[in-house]
Design an enzyme around this catalytic site. Structure first.
Site, PDB file in Angstrom:
ATOM      1  N   LYS A  11       5.061   8.821  -3.044  1.00 19.85           N
ATOM      2  CA  LYS A  11       5.243   8.246  -1.706  1.00 19.85           C
ATOM      3  C   LYS A  11       5.069   6.736  -1.719  1.00 19.85           C
ATOM      4  O   LYS A  11       4.523   6.167  -2.669  1.00 19.85           O
ATOM      5  CB  LYS A  11       4.227   8.868  -0.737  1.00 19.85           C
ATOM      6  CG  LYS A  11       2.756   8.614  -1.152  1.00 19.85           C
ATOM      7  CD  LYS A  11       2.151   7.424  -0.497  1.00 19.85           C
ATOM      8  CE  LYS A  11       1.207   6.572  -1.227  1.00 19.85           C
ATOM      9  NZ  LYS A  11       0.143   6.717  -2.029  1.00 19.85           N
ATOM     10  N   GLY A 142      -2.092   6.498 -11.188  1.00 12.01           N
ATOM     11  CA  GLY A 142      -3.091   5.531 -10.733  1.00 12.01           C
ATOM     12  C   GLY A 142      -2.471   4.207 -10.358  1.00 12.01           C
ATOM     13  O   GLY A 142      -3.004   3.152 -10.688  1.00 12.01           O
ATOM     14  N   SER A 143      -1.330   4.211  -9.665  1.00 14.04           N
ATOM     15  CA  SER A 143      -0.672   2.948  -9.303  1.00 14.04           C
ATOM     16  C   SER A 143      -0.272   2.840  -7.841  1.00 14.04           C
ATOM     17  O   SER A 143       0.492   1.948  -7.498  1.00 14.04           O
ATOM     18  CB  SER A 143       0.611   2.724 -10.083  1.00 14.04           C
ATOM     19  OG  SER A 143       0.576   3.285 -11.276  1.00 14.04           O
ATOM     20  N   GLY A 144      -0.690   3.788  -7.015  1.00 13.29           N
ATOM     21  CA  GLY A 144      -0.408   3.625  -5.582  1.00 13.29           C
ATOM     22  C   GLY A 144       0.781   4.417  -5.081  1.00 13.29           C
ATOM     23  O   GLY A 144       1.098   4.363  -3.898  1.00 13.29           O
ATOM     24  N   LEU A 145       1.468   5.144  -5.984  1.00 20.37           N
ATOM     25  CA  LEU A 145       2.630   5.922  -5.530  1.00 20.37           C
ATOM     26  C   LEU A 145       2.266   7.388  -5.298  1.00 20.37           C
ATOM     27  O   LEU A 145       3.135   8.262  -5.313  1.00 20.37           O
ATOM     28  CB  LEU A 145       3.786   5.811  -6.538  1.00 20.37           C
ATOM     29  CG  LEU A 145       4.334   4.403  -6.757  1.00 20.37           C
ATOM     30  CD1 LEU A 145       5.543   4.431  -7.701  1.00 20.37           C
ATOM     31  CD2 LEU A 145       4.734   3.745  -5.434  1.00 20.37           C
ATOM     32  N   SER A 147       0.413   9.549  -7.170  1.00 20.87           N
ATOM     33  CA  SER A 147       0.535  10.480  -8.310  1.00 20.87           C
ATOM     34  C   SER A 147      -0.485  11.615  -8.188  1.00 20.87           C
ATOM     35  O   SER A 147      -0.196  12.758  -8.548  1.00 20.87           O
ATOM     36  CB  SER A 147       0.353   9.750  -9.644  1.00 20.87           C
ATOM     37  OG  SER A 147      -0.998   9.381  -9.848  1.00 20.87           O
ATOM     38  N   SER A 148      -1.676  11.308  -7.665  1.00 14.18           N
ATOM     39  CA  SER A 148      -2.695  12.371  -7.572  1.00 14.18           C
ATOM     40  C   SER A 148      -2.260  13.424  -6.561  1.00 14.18           C
ATOM     41  O   SER A 148      -2.428  14.625  -6.783  1.00 14.18           O
ATOM     42  CB  SER A 148      -4.062  11.788  -7.189  1.00 14.18           C
ATOM     43  OG  SER A 148      -3.999  11.151  -5.939  1.00 14.18           O
ATOM     44  N   GLU A 198      -7.128  16.849  -3.809  1.00 11.52           N
ATOM     45  CA  GLU A 198      -7.224  15.397  -3.584  1.00 11.52           C
ATOM     46  C   GLU A 198      -8.678  14.978  -3.331  1.00 11.52           C
ATOM     47  O   GLU A 198      -9.095  13.892  -3.742  1.00 11.52           O
ATOM     48  CB  GLU A 198      -6.381  14.994  -2.358  1.00 11.52           C
ATOM     49  CG  GLU A 198      -4.933  14.648  -2.664  1.00 11.52           C
ATOM     50  CD  GLU A 198      -4.761  13.234  -3.199  1.00 11.52           C
ATOM     51  OE1 GLU A 198      -4.938  13.037  -4.417  1.00 11.52           O
ATOM     52  OE2 GLU A 198      -4.434  12.328  -2.423  1.00 11.52           O
ATOM     53  N   ASP A 209      -1.415  11.256   1.780  1.00 11.85           N
ATOM     54  CA  ASP A 209      -0.609  11.343   0.550  1.00 11.85           C
ATOM     55  C   ASP A 209      -0.157  12.780   0.287  1.00 11.85           C
ATOM     56  O   ASP A 209       1.007  13.027  -0.023  1.00 11.85           O
ATOM     57  CB  ASP A 209      -1.416  10.824  -0.655  1.00 11.85           C
ATOM     58  CG  ASP A 209      -1.649   9.321  -0.591  1.00 11.85           C
ATOM     59  OD1 ASP A 209      -1.227   8.698   0.394  1.00 11.85           O
ATOM     60  OD2 ASP A 209      -2.248   8.770  -1.537  1.00 11.85           O
TER      61      ASP A 209
HETATM   62  N1  LIG Z   1       0.797  13.908 -13.986  1.00  9.11           N
HETATM   63  C1  LIG Z   1      -0.536  13.919 -13.979  1.00  9.11           C
HETATM   64  N2  LIG Z   1      -1.210  14.592 -14.953  1.00  9.11           N
HETATM   65  C2  LIG Z   1      -2.560  14.598 -14.946  1.00  9.11           C
HETATM   66  N3  LIG Z   1      -3.359  13.959 -14.045  1.00  9.11           N
HETATM   67  C3  LIG Z   1      -2.743  13.279 -13.086  1.00  9.11           C
HETATM   68  C4  LIG Z   1      -1.311  13.220 -12.983  1.00  9.11           C
HETATM   69  N4  LIG Z   1      -1.006  12.454 -11.937  1.00  9.11           N
HETATM   70  C5  LIG Z   1      -2.186  12.041 -11.383  1.00  9.11           C
HETATM   71  N5  LIG Z   1      -3.229  12.528 -12.070  1.00  9.11           N
HETATM   72  C6  LIG Z   1      -4.670  12.310 -11.781  1.00  9.11           C
HETATM   73  O1  LIG Z   1      -4.745  11.449 -10.645  1.00  9.11           O
HETATM   74  C7  LIG Z   1      -5.410  10.210 -11.001  1.00  9.11           C
HETATM   75  C8  LIG Z   1      -4.765   9.024 -10.287  1.00  9.11           C
HETATM   76  O2  LIG Z   1      -5.069   9.155  -8.919  1.00  9.11           O
HETATM   77  P1  LIG Z   1      -5.295   7.909  -7.964  1.00  9.11           P
HETATM   78  O3  LIG Z   1      -5.452   8.481  -6.621  1.00  9.11           O
HETATM   79  O4  LIG Z   1      -6.373   7.023  -8.485  1.00  9.11           O
HETATM   80  O5  LIG Z   1      -3.901   7.086  -8.066  1.00  9.11           O
HETATM   81  P2  LIG Z   1      -2.508   7.362  -7.341  1.00  9.11           P
HETATM   82  O6  LIG Z   1      -2.558   8.673  -6.656  1.00  9.11           O
HETATM   83  O7  LIG Z   1      -1.449   7.167  -8.357  1.00  9.11           O
HETATM   84  O8  LIG Z   1      -2.422   6.171  -6.291  1.00  9.11           O
HETATM   85  P3  LIG Z   1      -2.669   6.217  -4.672  1.00  9.11           P
HETATM   86  O9  LIG Z   1      -3.761   7.214  -4.435  1.00  9.11           O
HETATM   87  O10 LIG Z   1      -3.087   4.821  -4.329  1.00  9.11           O
HETATM   88  O11 LIG Z   1      -1.354   6.555  -4.113  1.00  9.11           O
HETATM   89  C9  LIG Z   1      -5.232  10.107 -12.519  1.00  9.11           C
HETATM   90  O12 LIG Z   1      -6.266   9.313 -13.072  1.00  9.11           O
HETATM   91  C10 LIG Z   1      -5.345  11.574 -12.941  1.00  9.11           C
HETATM   92  O13 LIG Z   1      -6.698  11.979 -13.003  1.00  9.11           O
HETATM   93  C1  LIG Z   2      -5.933   4.110   0.294  1.00  4.17           C
HETATM   94  C2  LIG Z   2      -5.395   5.339   1.005  1.00  4.17           C
HETATM   95  O1  LIG Z   2      -5.317   5.036   2.403  1.00  4.17           O
HETATM   96  C3  LIG Z   2      -3.972   5.665   0.573  1.00  4.17           C
HETATM   97  C4  LIG Z   2      -3.812   5.916  -0.890  1.00  4.17           C
HETATM   98  O2  LIG Z   2      -2.439   6.184  -1.152  1.00  4.17           O
HETATM   99  C5  LIG Z   2      -6.343   6.494   0.771  1.00  4.17           C
HETATM  100  C6  LIG Z   2      -6.093   7.679   1.701  1.00  4.17           C
HETATM  101  O3  LIG Z   2      -5.520   7.533   2.777  1.00  4.17           O
HETATM  102  O4  LIG Z   2      -6.523   8.791   1.316  1.00  4.17           O
HETATM  103 MG   LIG Z   3      -4.028   9.141  -5.216  1.00 10.92          MG
END
Ligand SMILES: Nc1ncnc2c1ncn2[C@@H]1O[C@H](COP(=O)(O)OP(=O)(O)OP(=O)(O)O)[C@@H](O)[C@H]1O
Ligand SMILES: C[C@@](O)(CCO)CC(=O)[O-]
Ligand SMILES: [Mg+2]
Length: 399
Positions: A11, A142-145, A147-148, A198, A209
């Site tokens: 997202k 872990g880049s804001g898109l 992924s978690s 999450e 998310d």
């Molecule tokens: N494909 C994947 N395989 C295994 N673990 C994953 C995968 N994608 C995400 N994760 C887990 O989610 C963590 C990243 O989550 P985090 O919420 O910090 O970043 P994000 O979801 O990419 O960014 P944001 O929450 O800002 O949108 C990773 O460190 C890992 O533990």
């Molecule tokens: C930083 C945040 O607002 C968005 C992360 O994609 C955290 C959340 O809403 O859970």
């Molecule tokens: Mg996340």
């Protein structure tokens, strides 16, 4: 051996990240970068002790395996029944999962994976029995898109489908890959399980998310309430990944600490973000039929993104790499803001409809000269999709 698969999108957040955790509105949209999970259920072996649960993570290139006997000893209580109701992970269960993970030698450089592994073990052992899950993703982790969230949604989707709790309702027109949509009630259940996952990864997620990854489209989200935004003109965004790693849980906690130190000032900041998100959501829905109307809509969006970025700086979640992207795109009169939790990670740049491809390519070339990575994405597409048994695209691996 039965096979099914699920994919869930990442997202972007157009407005309102962080403030949404504190009750403000936010606007988010699904993008066409996905996390895919596929599942093979092991036939029940005569020798039950030999059964294992396997996880193959394609992106970090790591595989994990747990003997089911060991899992049962530590985790599989009678909680394992009842996937129809999403339950939180109790502190005792989380501690048992942490002990199980300590038995694995996760390389120090990939220790950030342990949050995802904990969410996996919780979701898997709460929903299903022995099997092997393969995960692959287009999303930088872990880049804001999100992924978690895409990980938790696709994982919950595949497990609930394999458990026979969630069923596909039909194919997606124009896509011959075997992906099918899921009905509204089933999506609600997947979303509730994914939110529990999450919570393990983020600590205190707002739920935006996992909601946008499950339901897709473009949404306004406030205090758990979701409104679908209908936009007749697609919003075009360029995503730049600064490749600066960060962790959402720590950034969310940092903003909460600032909010407790300066409660009045931060309440005003969150309130201002709420107004920005409300304005963004009404502008997105405005029908614009000619060039002048489209340009004016884009100018308003750009101004609101700029204001939101200033407030994110107030919250302490910008970063020098983000500022470099802002300065670079501003040279081309383009407005950018961080997206997701910030602290590095990804930045959004609004691409006006009238911008020529030639200029866009120049912007990308300049951003990439800083070692950033750019993605051109489609915004506002489908959410979770599943593929039940005999998926045509499945060939021993997820592609
Ligand atoms: N494909 C994947 N395989 C295994 N673990 C994953 C995968 N994608 C995400 N994760 C887990 O989610 C963590 C990243 O989550 P985090 O919420 O910090 O970043 P994000 O979801 O990419 O960014 P944001 O929450 O800002 O949108 C990773 O460190 C890992 O533990
Ligand atoms: C930083 C945040 O607002 C968005 C992360 O994609 C955290 C959340 O809403 O859970
Ligand atoms: Mg996340």
């Amino acid at each position: 051996m039965e096979v099914c698969a699920a994919r869930a999108p990442g997202k972007i957040i157009l407005a309102g990240e962080h403030a949404v955790v504190h009750g403000s509105a936010a606007v988010a949209a699904a993008i066409d970068l996905y996390t895919r999970c596929s599942l093979c259920l092991m036939p029940l072996a005569d020798d039950e002790a030999a059964a294992t649960l396997e996880l193959d993570l394609k992106d970090p290139g790591l595989t994990f395996s747990w003997p089911c006997g060991r899992l049962r000893e530590v985790l599989l209580t009678d909680e394992a029944a009842g996937a129809r109701e999403a339950r939180p992970c109790s502190p005792d269960r989380l501690a048992s999962i942490a002990r199980l993970l300590e038995e694995h030698e996760i390389p120090e450089a990939k220790i950030w994976l342990s949050a995802g592994l904990s969410a996996f073990l919780f979701l898997y052992t709460s929903i299903l029995g022995p099997g092997k899950v393969t995960v692959s993703s287009d999303l930088p982790m872990g880049s804001g898109l999100g992924s978690s969230a895409a990980f938790c949604v696709s994982m919950s989707g595949v497990l609930l489908t394999a458990a026979g709790v969630v069923t596909a309702v039909g194919g997606i027109s124009g896509e011959g890959m075997g992906w099918e949509l899921v009905g509204k009630d089933d999506l609600e259940l997947v979303n509730r399980w994914a939110f529990q996952g999450e919570k393990i990864i983020h600590g205190k997620p707002s739920g935006i998310d996992n909601a946008v990854s499950t339901f897709g489209s473009m949404i306004k989200f406030k205090k758990g309430e979701l409104t679908n935004l209908k936009s007749s003109n697609p919003v075009k965004m360029l995503i730049t990944d600064t490749r600066v790693g960060r962790n959402t849980k720590a950034l969310v906690a940092g903003v909460s600490e600032r909010a407790s130190r300066h409660s009045d000032a931060m309440a005003s900041v969150f309130n201002a973000v709420n107004s920005i998100s409300e304005e963004v959501s009404s502008i997105v829905e405005l029908a614009a039929n000619d060039e002048i109307a489209i340009t004016s809509k884009e100018e308003k969006l750009a101004e609101l993104m700029e204001m939101n970025q200033g407030l994110l700086q107030c919250m302490g979640v910008s970063h020098s790499s983000i500022e470099t992207v802002l300065r670079t795109t501003l040279k081309f009169n383009l407005v950018s803001k961080l997206t997701g939790a910030g602290g590095g990670g990804c930045v959004l740049t609004l691409i006006p409809t009238m911008l020529s491809n030639l200029v866009l390519e120049k912007v990308i070339a300049e951003l990439e000269s800083h070692s950033f990575r750019c993605f051109k994405v489609e915004v506002g597409g489908q959410g979770l999709q599943v593929c039940q048994g005999g998926c045509s695209y499945f060939n021993g691996d997820v592609v």
